[in-house]
Design a protein around this motif. Structure first.
Motif, PDB file in Angstrom:
ATOM      1  N   ASN A 189      15.524 -49.509 -39.170  1.00  0.00           N
ATOM      2  CA  ASN A 189      14.959 -48.309 -38.563  1.00  0.00           C
ATOM      3  C   ASN A 189      13.427 -48.330 -38.537  1.00  0.00           C
ATOM      4  O   ASN A 189      12.790 -47.295 -38.698  1.00  0.00           O
TER       5      ASN A 189
ATOM      6  N   VAL B  94       9.857 -48.230 -36.982  1.00  0.00           N
ATOM      7  CA  VAL B  94       9.343 -47.529 -35.806  1.00  0.00           C
ATOM      8  C   VAL B  94       7.883 -47.918 -35.638  1.00  0.00           C
ATOM      9  O   VAL B  94       7.073 -47.727 -36.556  1.00  0.00           O
TER      10      VAL B  94
ATOM     11  N   ARG C 130       5.669 -46.223 -30.633  1.00  0.00           N
ATOM     12  CA  ARG C 130       6.835 -45.337 -30.503  1.00  0.00           C
ATOM     13  C   ARG C 130       6.574 -44.009 -31.203  1.00  0.00           C
ATOM     14  O   ARG C 130       6.941 -42.954 -30.687  1.00  0.00           O
TER      15      ARG C 130
ATOM     16  N   VAL D  62       6.303 -39.878 -29.510  1.00  0.00           N
ATOM     17  CA  VAL D  62       6.942 -38.627 -29.947  1.00  0.00           C
ATOM     18  C   VAL D  62       5.946 -37.693 -30.635  1.00  0.00           C
ATOM     19  O   VAL D  62       6.332 -36.737 -31.298  1.00  0.00           O
TER      20      VAL D  62
ATOM     21  N   GLY E  16      18.575 -36.636 -41.253  1.00  0.00           N
ATOM     22  CA  GLY E  16      19.342 -37.427 -40.301  1.00  0.00           C
ATOM     23  C   GLY E  16      19.514 -38.834 -40.860  1.00  0.00           C
ATOM     24  O   GLY E  16      18.567 -39.409 -41.389  1.00  0.00           O
TER      25      GLY E  16
ATOM     26  N   SER F 261      21.878 -42.719 -40.374  1.00  0.00           N
ATOM     27  CA  SER F 261      22.825 -43.535 -39.620  1.00  0.00           C
ATOM     28  C   SER F 261      24.242 -43.314 -40.153  1.00  0.00           C
ATOM     29  O   SER F 261      24.447 -43.155 -41.350  1.00  0.00           O
TER      30      SER F 261
ATOM     31  N   ARG G 195      25.228 -33.696 -35.610  1.00  0.00           N
ATOM     32  CA  ARG G 195      24.340 -34.780 -35.186  1.00  0.00           C
ATOM     33  C   ARG G 195      22.962 -34.193 -34.899  1.00  0.00           C
ATOM     34  O   ARG G 195      22.850 -33.071 -34.410  1.00  0.00           O
ATOM     35  N   ASP G 196      21.913 -34.978 -35.198  1.00  0.00           N
ATOM     36  CA  ASP G 196      20.571 -34.514 -34.870  1.00  0.00           C
ATOM     37  C   ASP G 196      20.191 -34.975 -33.455  1.00  0.00           C
ATOM     38  O   ASP G 196      20.996 -35.621 -32.767  1.00  0.00           O
ATOM     39  N   LYS G 197      18.987 -34.671 -33.032  1.00  0.00           N
ATOM     40  CA  LYS G 197      18.572 -34.993 -31.655  1.00  0.00           C
ATOM     41  C   LYS G 197      18.496 -36.488 -31.388  1.00  0.00           C
ATOM     42  O   LYS G 197      18.436 -36.909 -30.240  1.00  0.00           O
ATOM     43  N   TYR G 198      18.511 -37.317 -32.444  1.00  0.00           N
ATOM     44  CA  TYR G 198      18.497 -38.768 -32.281  1.00  0.00           C
ATOM     45  C   TYR G 198      19.895 -39.370 -32.345  1.00  0.00           C
ATOM     46  O   TYR G 198      20.053 -40.584 -32.302  1.00  0.00           O
ATOM     47  N   GLY G 199      20.905 -38.517 -32.516  1.00  0.00           N
ATOM     48  CA  GLY G 199      22.277 -38.992 -32.601  1.00  0.00           C
ATOM     49  C   GLY G 199      22.712 -39.384 -34.000  1.00  0.00           C
ATOM     50  O   GLY G 199      23.810 -39.893 -34.198  1.00  0.00           O
ATOM     51  N   ASP G 200      21.835 -39.147 -34.983  1.00  0.00           N
ATOM     52  CA  ASP G 200      22.170 -39.496 -36.360  1.00  0.00           C
ATOM     53  C   ASP G 200      23.037 -38.419 -37.004  1.00  0.00           C
ATOM     54  O   ASP G 200      22.994 -37.246 -36.626  1.00  0.00           O
TER      55      ASP G 200
END
Length: 156
Positions: free
Chosen positions: A31, A33, A37, A41, A118, A120, A142-147
């Motif tokens: 993970n 970053v 990136r 954000v 959040g 994985s 799930r959070d906004k990142y899909g986690d």
């Protein structure tokens, strides 16, 4: 020649160290970053330092012989653990757990009885087992990142 054992120290994070936080975030094992990136954000050394100065982003760091080894930050107002980052060579030494516990203590002192983060949902991910081993449980959200959103509830 005399050799001294490595010095590992923990202390509250300082806003002037945000450029080092940005750099380390891109060098984690899983993970990672990049600075680019993060900037996409809205996270830069300046915005991070601003959040720290306002008191809304309490954090703790670990140094190994003066070198930044890792950090953990939480969101004062929501009780979210925003980030826990550690250089790969310092994994498995209890450093992440210590930093996380310190931030959790800070957030509890702010009145939070429930914290969340959040994570994985891949069992092969280091974070998957790490948080669950420490008592964090899935909320099924799930959070906004899909986690997967995990929570920790303090008891008495």
């Amino acid at each position: 020649m005399t050799t001294h054992p490595a010095s590992i120290t923990f202390h509250p994070a300082r806003a002037e160290d945000t450029p080092a936080f940005i750099d380390l975030r891109g060098r984690t094992r899983q993970n990672a970053v990049s600075a680019e990136r993060l900037a996409e954000v809205g996270i830069t050394a300046d915005t991070w330092a601003e959040m720290m100065h306002s008191g809304s982003l309490p954090g703790h760091v670990c140094h190994h012989d003066g070198q930044l080894a890792g950090y953990c930050f939480g969101e004062r107002d929501t009780g979210e653990i925003v980030v826990l980052a550690l250089l790969p060579e310092f994994e498995g030494r209890g450093i992440g757990k210590t930093m996380l516990e310190r931030v959790m203590t800070d957030l509890r002192a702010q009145g939070h009885q429930r914290l969340f983060l959040g994570c994985s949902d891949d069992p092969a991910s280091r974070s998957y087992g790490f948080y669950r081993y420490l008592g964090w449980t899935s909320t099924g959200e799930r959070d906004k990142y899909g986690d997967d959103v995990l929570e920790f509830r303090f008891t008495a």
